[in-house]
Design an enzyme around this catalytic site. Structure first.
Site, PDB file in Angstrom:
ATOM      1  N   ASP A  13       0.882  -1.499  -0.124  1.00 19.96           N
ATOM      2  CA  ASP A  13       0.213   0.216   0.050  1.00 19.96           C
ATOM      3  C   ASP A  13       1.339   1.538   0.529  1.00 19.96           C
ATOM      4  OD1 ASP A  13      -2.615   1.145  -0.036  1.00 19.96           O
ATOM      5  OD2 ASP A  13      -2.263   1.401   2.022  1.00 19.96           O
ATOM      6  N   ASP A  65       0.538   2.333   8.063  1.00 19.50           N
ATOM      7  CA  ASP A  65       0.219   1.267   7.627  1.00 19.50           C
ATOM      8  C   ASP A  65       0.232   0.831   7.220  1.00 19.50           C
ATOM      9  OD1 ASP A  65      -2.284   0.857   6.859  1.00 19.50           O
ATOM     10  OD2 ASP A  65      -3.207   2.669   5.649  1.00 19.50           O
ATOM     11  N   ASN A 103       0.704   7.701   3.281  1.00 16.36           N
ATOM     12  CA  ASN A 103       1.380   6.340   4.204  1.00 16.36           C
ATOM     13  C   ASN A 103       2.632   6.932   4.359  1.00 16.36           C
ATOM     14  OD1 ASN A 103      -1.030   4.957   4.778  1.00 16.36           O
ATOM     15  ND2 ASN A 103      -0.380   3.550   3.033  1.00 16.36           N
ATOM     16  N   THR A 128      -4.077   0.475  -3.265  1.00 13.22           N
ATOM     17  CA  THR A 128      -5.016   1.825  -3.526  1.00 13.22           C
ATOM     18  C   THR A 128      -4.703   2.403  -5.028  1.00 13.22           C
ATOM     19  OG1 THR A 128      -4.308   2.715  -1.485  1.00 13.22           O
ATOM     20  CG2 THR A 128      -4.960   4.422  -3.656  1.00 13.22           C
ATOM     21  N   LYS A 142       2.252   4.604  -1.144  1.00 15.29           N
ATOM     22  CA  LYS A 142       1.335   6.133  -1.560  1.00 15.29           C
ATOM     23  C   LYS A 142       2.037   7.309  -0.802  1.00 15.29           C
ATOM     24  CE  LYS A 142      -3.419   5.212   0.536  1.00 15.29           C
ATOM     25  NZ  LYS A 142      -4.542   4.996   1.118  1.00 15.29           N
TER      26      LYS A 142
END
Ligand SMILES: Nc1ncnc2c1ncn2[C@@H]1O[C@H](COP(=O)(O)OP(=O)(O)OP(=O)(O)O)[C@@H](O)[C@H]1O
Ligand SMILES: Nc1nc2c(ncn2[C@@H]2O[C@@H]3COP(=O)(O)O[C@H]3[C@H]2O)c(=O)[nH]1
Ligand SMILES: Nc1nc2c(ncn2[C@@H]2O[C@@H]3COP(=O)(O)O[C@H]3[C@H]2O)c(=O)[nH]1
Length: 679
Positions: free
Chosen positions: A495, A513, A500, A532, A497
């Site tokens: 994840d 996260d 995070n 995402t 991005k």
């Protein structure tokens, strides 16, 4: 009376003239304002790397915060599928209609022929009477539709958007994950629809992909040349191979030509012929599972025979160059980062969890502004809320994530939550947020983490527009070190991005996260749909099975977004994002350096086996890419580099680098199922 009327008329005319003059002045003003704005924008784009807005965090209504939510298809995939729906045999014109509908749809048209054929086969039929709702806005979607006959209307919040007719596709995102329906679709006339449930689609695709890998593995194992490779290496070769199609009589390999590709036959038959005294003599016929051209992989030879297609043929092929990048031919060993990682781990942190008690943690309050006196919230995510807390006795700050247990159960995220805590607890890495303690009560689970005072990279990026190269290089380097640590422990992050990535007090970047992280045995694949949208690798979207390579794809997307300010594949509609990802060619702005373009295109290669970071030298190839220039990786690991990101961090109250959130008035319901026993 007439005089009064005349006076009134004159007054009106005067008023009209004044109005006209006012309108003209307004227009002038507007134009000047626009010009000023344009000038400011130009100045801003010239100086975006130097300027920094001076105001503190914005007030945020969590509903309107535009950071991107991760998505997940949470249903387990059964090994076999009992198709509940009526499987209907389609005649030629029905098949034609369905294929055409798929071809004109942005997302579905990017699926491969096999997936399209399977879809045609599995679509079930359903009928609706005039006035009946097929889809209700706001509900969770579980299937997609193609209109076979009739007319429907699409409305959003009661507003008419459009009509749909024969051959139109709708609700297609729902075959990937349980997304919320964005509009209502109602039958206007009697309608006949083709429909496909997500569970059916994902199960079939997943099981097919698994079978295909197993089959290819079997094929590769019969090759004498590859007999010394283990399953992990063979799996990597499969990840690098591409499907190629040939028509009847196509020459695939010509005797005497230079050799650089190896082939496995997936479908059809190949004729092997040799030139004997000026005549082509047939030596053999090869079929499914057999391979040819393997000599080319190990020594410089010219083709020793001609191989041509006898009827349509599909092969899986790998080029010598790619093969050599995937597997070191001389000594068949996987990369080993252990020495580097030992350095990365030093110095060891002590885990103070034993001394931290829940009752000693108190909320920190805003000291001024609209929310003065309210508890400070650092962030609101899809699953929880992160508050700033401190200890009564020694005044240390912590970020405390609080997640509703009921919400976790409703979204079937129990395992992810347990795993997030397990990973963070077992992690000792300067590039990953530290976990100090965890607690639970009847309503919530809590994770007390180290407080990253510098705020989110995402917020900083939105503030300055885009990062200059040294900042982007530094941020990415920190992520590379976090990846090296996690992948060594066989954990995929999944994840990545800017939302995070958090900045610590020194401007170093940390991953937060771990809700989607997963442990995976090397050489194996996992088939969940997670991530995402903008950062998802093509193999996830296609349900082909994925592994650690998805983290390198997202690293490429991150570099692009840090340098440009928006990701390479973006749209307001997720299905368009997926279509762009499957097309796979990012557009680079003119100001982007050649080195940046090179690393992004190498990380965002569609075939996972060809991706930088996932080739034979592993993450070392990423570190050695010229975009990182003279990055001193050792100094970075031991925290001795001056972070260029410090200039993004504001000085002031401890929450100054965060948006401000109103107090949470809601209280989660109690939850007793006991899933959190191990938490
Ligand atoms: N250690 C930390 N220090 C400071 N702020 C933090 C920390 N951890 C999280 N935050 C803030 O809280 C936000 C939400 O945290 P997190 O992403 O862990 O929650 P989530 O509910 O799992 O989100 P998501 O929807 O991305 O899954 C972050 O984006 C960040 O702004
Ligand atoms: N939101 C929206 N949906 C539309 C429009 N036109 C057709 N649709 C379809 O209506 C569907 C409603 O459910 P989904 O959100 O799953 O997918 C939506 C689209 O496939 C449009 O203009 N806006
Ligand atoms: N020379 C030769 N090649 C064969 C025979 N049967 C299959 N082949 C395949 O044909 C391929 C032609 O290209 P290569 O020489 O690279 O590798 C060869 C083998 O993989 C055979 O009997 N003789």
């Amino acid at each position: 009376m007439e005089k009064q009327l005349e006076e009134l008329k004159q007054q009106l005319e005067k008023q009209c003239m004044i109005n006209q003059e006012l309108q003209r002045q307004n227009k002038d003003l507007e134009q000047r304002l626009q010009e000023k704005e344009k000038l400011l924008q130009e100045l801003d784009s010239q100086y975006h790397d130097l300027d920094f807005p001076s105001q503190s965090g914005h007030d945020i209504d969590p509903e309107v915060r535009k950071s991107r939510a991760a998505v997940i298809a949470s249903e387990p995939i059964p090994e076999t599928l009992e198709i509940k729906c009526m499987r209907v045999k389609k005649n030629a014109s029905e098949t034609n209609l369905i294929v055409k509908a798929i071809q004109k749809n942005d997302f579905l048209s990017r699926l491969d022929d096999e997936q399209t054929a399977m879809m045609v086969d599995l679509l079930a039929v359903s009928s609706f009477k005039p006035g009946e709702d097929v889809i209700k806005e706001g509900t969770e979607g579980d299937r997609m539709y193609i209109v076979a006959a009739g007319e429907l209307v699409v409305t959003q919040a009661g507003r008419n958007l459009r009509s749909l007719a024969t051959g139109d596709v709708f609700g297609e995102l729902a075959i990937l994950y349980n997304c919320k329906r964005t509009a209502t679709v109602k039958a206007k006339t009697a309608v006949r629809l083709w429909s496909m449930e997500r569970q059916t689609y994902r199960t079939i695709i997943t099981n097919k992909s698994k079978k295909k890998r197993e089959q290819l593995m079997g094929f590769l194992k019969t090759s004498r040349t590859l007999k010394d490779l283990n399953d992990v290496q063979l799996s990597k070769i499969i990840d690098s191979m591409e499907e190629v199609k040939y028509q009847d009589k196509d020459v695939i390999v010509r005797e005497g030509a230079e050799a650089n590709t190896f082939y496995i036959i997936l479908k059809g038959e190949v004729l092997v012929t040799k030139n004997v005294n000026g005549h082509q003599k047939q030596i053999r016929r090869m079929g499914k599972g057999e391979h040819f051209g393997e000599q080319a992989l190990i020594r410089e030879v010219l083709r020793t025979a001609t191989c041509s297609a006898d009827g349509p043929v599909t092969c899986f092929s790998i080029d010598k160059e790619v093969f050599e990048e995937t597997i070191p031919i001389e000594h068949l060993e996987l990369f080993d980062d252990s020495k580097v990682l030992q350095e990365a781990q030093a110095p060891e942190k002590t885990n103070p969890s034993s001394t931290l008690r829940f009752k000693d943690l108190v909320p920190v309050q805003y000291q001024e502004g609209r929310y003065q006196g309210d508890p400070v919230t650092l962030g609101v995510g899809g699953f929880g809320r992160v508050d700033l807390v401190t200890t009564l006795n020694h005044g240390k700050y912590y970020a405390m994530k609080r997640v509703s247990k009921k919400h976790i159960v409703a979204k079937r995220q129990e395992e992810h939550m347990l795993f997030e805590k397990k990973i963070l607890k077992a992690t000792q890495c300067d590039f990953i947020v530290g976990l100090h303690a965890s607690f639970k009560d009847l309503r919530y689970i809590y994770m007390v983490m180290e407080f990253c005072v510098g705020g989110e990279i995402w917020t900083k990026l939105k503030e300055v527009g885009r990062f200059d190269e040294p900042i982007a290089v530094f941020c990415t380097s920190c992520v590379v070190e976090a990846y090296a640590y996690l992948h060594k422990k066989n954990i995929m992050y999944r994840d990545l991005k800017p939302e995070n990535l958090m900045l610590d007090v020194k401007g170093y970047v940390k991953l937060v996260d771990f809700g989607f992280a997963k442990e995976l045995v090397r050489g194996e694949k996992t088939y969940s749909f997670v991530g995402t949208p903008e950062y998802m690798a093509p193999e996830i979207i296609k349900n082909q099975g994925h592994d650690f390579a998805v983290d390198f794809w997202s690293l490429g997307v991150l570099i692009y977004e840090l340098l440009v300010g928006s990701p390479p594949f973006s749209s307001s509609e997720p299905q368009k994002i997926y279509a762009k990802i499957l097309d796979g060619v990012p557009k680079y702005p003119p100001y982007m350096s050649e080195a940046a373009k090179s690393i992004i295109s190498k990380l965002c290669r569609p075939r996972p086996g060809q991706r930088l970071g996932n080739t034979k030298n592993g993450i070392k190839d990423v570190r050695n890419h010229r975009w990182f220039g003279s990055m001193n990786w050792h100094k970075l690991r031991v925290g001795q580099l001056d972070a260029p990101t410090v200039r993004l961090i504001r000085k002031g109250p401890c929450y100054i680098n965060f948006d401000r959130f109103p107090v949470d008035q809601t209280k989660a319901e109690e939850e007793f199922s006991g899933w959190d026993r191990e938490f």
